[in-house]
Design an enzyme around this catalytic site. Structure first.
Site, short mmCIF file in Angstrom:
data_model
loop_
_atom_site.label_atom_id
_atom_site.label_comp_id
_atom_site.label_asym_id
_atom_site.label_seq_id
_atom_site.Cartn_x
_atom_site.Cartn_y
_atom_site.Cartn_z
N HIS A 49 0.88 -1.17 0.00
CA HIS A 49 0.00 0.00 0.00
C HIS A 49 0.92 1.22 0.00
O HIS A 49 2.09 1.11 0.40
CB HIS A 49 -0.90 0.01 1.24
CG HIS A 49 -1.90 -1.11 1.22
ND1 HIS A 49 -1.83 -2.18 2.05
CD2 HIS A 49 -3.00 -1.29 0.44
CE1 HIS A 49 -2.83 -3.01 1.78
NE2 HIS A 49 -3.55 -2.49 0.81
N ASP A 52 2.45 1.68 3.25
CA ASP A 52 3.46 0.68 3.64
C ASP A 52 4.83 1.20 3.20
O ASP A 52 5.84 0.94 3.84
CB ASP A 52 3.23 -0.67 2.95
CG ASP A 52 1.94 -1.36 3.38
OD1 ASP A 52 1.62 -1.32 4.58
OD2 ASP A 52 1.26 -1.95 2.51
N HIS A 213 -12.72 -13.19 -1.82
CA HIS A 213 -13.67 -12.18 -2.28
C HIS A 213 -14.70 -12.81 -3.23
O HIS A 213 -15.88 -12.48 -3.18
CB HIS A 213 -12.94 -11.04 -2.99
CG HIS A 213 -12.01 -10.27 -2.09
ND1 HIS A 213 -11.28 -9.19 -2.52
CD2 HIS A 213 -11.70 -10.41 -0.78
CE1 HIS A 213 -10.55 -8.71 -1.53
NE2 HIS A 213 -10.78 -9.45 -0.46
N ASP A 248 -14.18 -11.58 6.11
CA ASP A 248 -13.08 -11.96 5.19
C ASP A 248 -11.98 -12.61 6.03
O ASP A 248 -11.32 -11.96 6.82
CB ASP A 248 -12.59 -10.66 4.52
CG ASP A 248 -11.55 -10.90 3.45
OD1 ASP A 248 -11.25 -12.07 3.16
OD2 ASP A 248 -11.05 -9.90 2.92
N ASP A 283 -2.97 -13.47 -0.12
CA ASP A 283 -3.45 -12.47 0.83
C ASP A 283 -3.99 -13.27 2.01
O ASP A 283 -5.20 -13.49 2.13
CB ASP A 283 -4.50 -11.56 0.18
CG ASP A 283 -4.62 -10.22 0.90
OD1 ASP A 283 -4.08 -10.10 2.02
OD2 ASP A 283 -5.26 -9.30 0.35
C1 XLS Z 1 -8.74 -6.57 1.44
C2 XLS Z 1 -7.87 -6.61 0.27
C3 XLS Z 1 -6.58 -5.83 0.36
C4 XLS Z 1 -6.00 -5.68 -1.01
C5 XLS Z 1 -4.99 -4.63 -1.23
O1 XLS Z 1 -9.72 -7.27 1.60
O2 XLS Z 1 -7.65 -7.95 -0.08
O3 XLS Z 1 -5.72 -6.45 1.25
O4 XLS Z 1 -5.49 -6.90 -1.49
O5 XLS Z 1 -5.46 -3.38 -0.96
MG MG Z 2 -6.41 -8.85 -1.51
#
Ligand code: XLS
Ligand code: MG
Length: 344
Positions: A49, A52, A213, A248, A283
Site C-alpha cells: 500500500h 506501507d 472475495h 473476510d 493475501d
Molecule cells: C482486502 C484486500 C486488500 C488488497 C490490497 O480485503 O484484499 O488487502 O489486497 O489493498
Molecule cells: Mg487482496
C-alpha cells in the site's frame, strides 16, 4: 517463458493479531525484517500500500515521499526483491470514511484521486507500473446514501483521470462484494472488467481476483479466474481461503476447500499464468491464536500447498480425463479427482 511460478506477499499479511473485538496480541515486526523472512521462504515480490512504503503519507511532502520510496527501493534491490504493485490505502484515512472516489463531497473525491495519482508516482519510483485498486469503502451501508448510477460514473471518471495522468500505469481492480461496507461497488470481476471497457484506455485496466472475495460473492474463484483469463485480464491473484459467508478470513490457501484450491491452480495452469510472468500473490493472515514464533507459517504453508497442487494438476491422468469427458462419465471423473487429491 518459464512454467515456474513466482510468489508475492504484502507486509500486512504478517500482523499483530488485533481484531474488532480485541487488541494486538503479537509484537510488531519492522518491514525490513519481514522482507528478509519473505525472501527466505520463497517470495520474490512484495505487495505494497502507499503507506506501507511511506508511513503517515498524508503528512509528507512529495520530496519526502520520493526520498523514502527510493530508500525502500534500494532495500528491496539489495535483498533481490521487487515491488509487485502499489495500492492507495484510501479507506484508513478519516477523509475516506464514506468512500473516496465515490464520496458525496467533491473535495473528498478530489483528495481520493490525488492520493491515487501519488500512489502511481510511488509505484514508478519502486519500479512497478501496477496500481491495485481495492475499493474498500466505495459503496454504501444503506442504498439511499448514494446514487449508484452516479457512483459508477464517478468511478469511470476517476479511472480516466488516473490513466490520463500517467501513460505507463496499469490499473488492476480487485473486486470484493462487501466488508467493510454492506454493499461495495464493483463486487465481482465481471463488474470490474465491464467498467474497464468503459474507460479511455481499456488496454490498461485489468483485474486481480482474491479467492475469498469471489467466495463472499457466492461465486467460484476458479471460474472467475477463467472469465478474466479468457480476456487476458487476470493481472494478479490473491489466493487464500474462506470458511463460508463470514467476515473476510484470509485463511491459508487450500485449508478449507482443497478441491476448490486444486481448481484454482488448474485454471492458472490452463491459462498459462506462470508463463505470463505475473506473480501468484497470497493475501493470507495468521490466526490470532498463533504465537509470534510461528506467525509466518500461513505464508510458507500457502506457497507449499500451491506448489503441491501444481504437481497434482500436472500429474492428473489426462487420458482418463479425456475418456470420462468423451463418455460423459462425470461421476468417474469426479472420483478420479478425489482419489488423486487423496493421494491414491
Ligand atoms: C482486502 C484486500 C486488500 C488488497 C490490497 O480485503 O484484499 O488487502 O489486497 O489493498
Ligand atoms: Mg487482496
Amino acid at each position: 517463458m518459464s512454467n515456474e511460478y513466482k510468489f508475492s506477499v504484502g507486509p500486512w499479511n504478517v500482523h499483530e493479531g488485533a481484531d474488532p473485538f480485541g487488541p494486538p496480541c503479537r509484537d510488531s515486526i519492522d518491514n525490513i525484517t519481514k522482507f528478509k523472512a519473505f525472501k527466505a521462504i520463497g517470495f520474490d515480490g512484495i505487495q505494497f500500500h502507499d503507506d506501507d512504503v511511506v508511513p503517515e503519507i498524508e503528512t509528507k511532502s512529495f520530496t519526502e515521499i520520493s526520498t523514502q520510496a527510493k530508500a525502500l527501493k534500494k532495500i528491496l534491490d539489495d535483498q533481490g526483491l521487487e515491488a509487485e504493485f502499489v495500492a492507495p490505502r484510501l479507506w484508513e484515512d478519516p477523509k475516506g470514511i464514506d468512500g473516496a472516489l465515490t464520496a458525496n463531497d467533491p473535495a473528498i473525491r478530489q483528495w481520493g484521486i490525488e492520493r491515487t495519482k501519488r500512489a502511481v508516482d510511488i509505484g514508478q519510483i519502486m519500479g512497478c507500473n501496477m496500481l491495485v485498486l481495492w475499493l474498500a469503502r466505495e459503496g454504501t451501508y444503506i442504498r439511499e446514501a448514494k446514487n449508484p448510477i452516479n457512483s459508477y460514473q464517478l468511478l469511470v471518471d476517476a479511472l480516466n483521470e488516473v490513466l490520463q495522468s500517467n501513460s505507463e500505469v496499469r490499473i488492476v481492480i480487485e473486486p470484493k462484494p462487501n466488508e467493510p461496507v454492506d454493499l461495495a461497488y464493483l463486487p465481482t470481476i465481471g463488474h470490474a472488467l465491464a467498467m474497464a471497457h468503459q474507460t479511455c484506455d481499456p488496454t490498461r485496466v485489468g483485474g486481480l481476483i482474491e479467492s475469498a472475495h469471489a467466495l463472499l460473492a457466492g461465486l467460484d474463484p476458479a471460474e472467475e479466474m477463467g472469465f478474466a483469463l479468457q480476456m487476458n485480464k487476470l493481472w494478479g491473484v490473491h489466493l487464500n481461503d474462506q470458511n463460508g459467508l463470514k467476515y473476510d478470513q484470509d485463511k491459508t490457501f487450500g485449508s478449507v476447500n482443497l478441491r476448490s484450491a486444486f481448481n484454482q491452480v488448474r485454471v492458472l495452469e490452463l491459462g498459462q499464468y506462470a508463463q505470463s510472468g505475473r506473480y501468484v500473490g497470497f493475501d493470507v493472515k495468521a490466526m490470532r491464536t498463533q504465537p509470534a514464533a510461528h506467525a509466518m507459517r500461513h505464508l510458507e504453508n500457502s506457497r507449499d500447498i500451491f506448489l503441491q497442487l501444481v504437481q497434482k494438476v500436472r500429474t492428473f491422468d489426462q487420458a482418463l480425463e479425456a475418456r470420462c469427458i468423451k463418455e460423459r462419465d462425470y461421476e468417474m471423473l469426479e472420483l478420479a479427482v478425489m482419489q488423486h487429491l487423496l493421494g491414491n
